[in-house]
Design an enzyme around this catalytic site. Structure first.
Site, PDB file in Angstrom:
ATOM      1  N   GLU A  36       0.796  -0.832   0.011  1.00 17.30           N
ATOM      2  CA  GLU A  36      -0.436   0.242   0.148  1.00 17.30           C
ATOM      3  C   GLU A  36       1.254   0.981   0.061  1.00 17.30           C
ATOM      4  O   GLU A  36       1.561   1.159   0.372  1.00 17.30           O
ATOM      5  CB  GLU A  36      -1.122  -0.080   1.064  1.00 17.30           C
ATOM      6  CG  GLU A  36      -0.033  -0.226   2.214  1.00 17.30           C
ATOM      7  CD  GLU A  36      -1.339   0.562   3.600  1.00 17.30           C
ATOM      8  OE1 GLU A  36      -1.760   1.995   3.685  1.00 17.30           O
ATOM      9  OE2 GLU A  36      -1.372  -0.274   4.344  1.00 17.30           O
ATOM     10  N   ALA A 152     -13.444   0.100   5.797  1.00 15.74           N
ATOM     11  CA  ALA A 152     -13.823  -0.504   4.817  1.00 15.74           C
ATOM     12  C   ALA A 152     -13.038  -1.660   4.681  1.00 15.74           C
ATOM     13  O   ALA A 152     -13.159  -2.382   3.611  1.00 15.74           O
ATOM     14  CB  ALA A 152     -13.421   0.592   3.231  1.00 15.74           C
ATOM     15  N   LYS A 170      -4.944  -2.075  13.924  1.00 17.28           N
ATOM     16  CA  LYS A 170      -4.518  -0.933  14.844  1.00 17.28           C
ATOM     17  C   LYS A 170      -5.448  -1.202  15.726  1.00 17.28           C
ATOM     18  O   LYS A 170      -6.307  -0.990  16.272  1.00 17.28           O
ATOM     19  CB  LYS A 170      -4.955   0.355  14.357  1.00 17.28           C
ATOM     20  CG  LYS A 170      -3.472  -0.041  12.769  1.00 17.28           C
ATOM     21  CD  LYS A 170      -4.029   1.633  12.034  1.00 17.28           C
ATOM     22  CE  LYS A 170      -3.251   1.949  11.127  1.00 17.28           C
ATOM     23  NZ  LYS A 170      -4.234   0.989  10.063  1.00 17.28           N
TER      24      LYS A 170
END
Length: 312
Positions: A36, A152, A170
């Site tokens: 990412e 999402a 997290k």
């Protein structure tokens, strides 16, 4: 294990640009790992993010795969970035954060942005990439029963055929609720060498898992079986060794302070995560940043090994 047929670069949507190295790897059936770009643009401070970008790609290569960092540049998704494009992602303070819902807007208006777990997974799978390395997943936020705040990432993983190597979710999130939601969405979650779900900065989140895999070959076999049965992701939860984690007492103390500060400041919605992470970084004297980079590097190398096992 028999590899799945590679996706020739010519079969990828013309709106997706593959770097020459990634296109060649996909065409010839070599392993590729998606990365990412939100971590680089929004998760790490400048200029540390630029060195981290090279280090993470290097970790994928050590695992035996080709790295493919993904971002949207001028409305066009890029799977695999040149050095100049990585410079752009790491250096632009105004780069948007693009989830799946935002991709059509960026494409239509010619905007640039960094991809999250959900959008990276989607674009990687469309390019024929089967493995993705990240730090931690998004999930169900605390007080979600009142705010309906849920990442999402979870819905995207239910639809996307990909292996995601992460260090859990997290720790600012509601971890038990996130695991329940992943179960409801039928996302396969396995621990790597453990049945304890990791807590991102810490080894143990306090939640357990039903299943574990012992090596990259077993992780690859689970994904191959999942792919044959039904679309959807396999999450490989890779905990930090206890001697590399953030001190648990420090973690719990600064996290409680960060959440209280966010509440007092009236921070809501998507602004909570960057607020709390920034507070953690400052309150820990930068220790959370060091742990974050460490766990991403471990996940990237493991993802490379899983990708190689899938092609082996």
């Amino acid at each position: 294990m028999q590899p799945s047929p590679p996706v020739p670069a010519s079969d990828v949507s013309p709106e997706v640009v593959l770097s020459p190295e990634v296109a060649d790897a996909l065409t010839t059936g070599r392993p590729v790992v998606a990365l990412e770009s939100t971590l680089l643009a929004h998760g790490l401070p400048r200029p540390d993010n630029r060195k981290a970008a090279d280090d993470v790609e290097g970790a994928v290569r050590r695992g035996g795969a080709v790295p493919a960092t993904i971002a949207v540049l001028d409305g066009v998704p890029h799977v695999g970035l040149t050095a100049d494009e990585v410079d752009r992602v790491c250096g632009d303070p105004d780069l948007a954060k693009l989830s799946v819902r935002d991709l059509p807007v960026a494409a239509a208006l010619g905007l640039s942005g960094a991809t999250t777990v959900s959008s990276t997974s989607l674009l990687a799978a469309r390019a024929g990439i089967e493995v993705f390395a990240t730090g931690g997943l998004g999930g169900v936020h605390r007080h979600a029963s009142e705010t309906f705040d849920e990442s999402a990432d979870l819905g995207a993983l239910a639809r996307t055929p990909i292996v995601v190597v992460c260090a859990g979710v997290k720790s600012i999130l509601d971890v038990p609720a996130t695991l329940e939601r992943l179960e409801s969405l039928s996302v396969t979650v396995v621990g790597y060498g453990t049945t304890t779900f990791p807590g991102f900065y810490v080894t143990d989140s306090g939640s357990s898992l039903d299943w574990s895999v012992a090596d990259p070959e077993q992780a690859a076999a689970v994904f191959a079986a999942r792919r044959a049965l039904t679309p959807g992701a396999v999450v490989v939860a890779n905990p930090l060794p206890t001697d590399q984690q953030l001190d648990p007492e420090l973690h719990d103390r600064v996290l409680a302070d960060a959440l209280a500060a966010a509440e007092a400041a009236g921070v809501r919605g998507k602004a909570v995560t960057p607020f709390v992470l920034d507070h953690l970084h400052r309150a820990s004297g930068g220790a959370t940043l060091e742990v974050n980079v460490r766990l991403v590097l471990r996940n990237a190398e493991l993802a490379g090994r899983i990708a190689a096992a899938l092609r082996g």
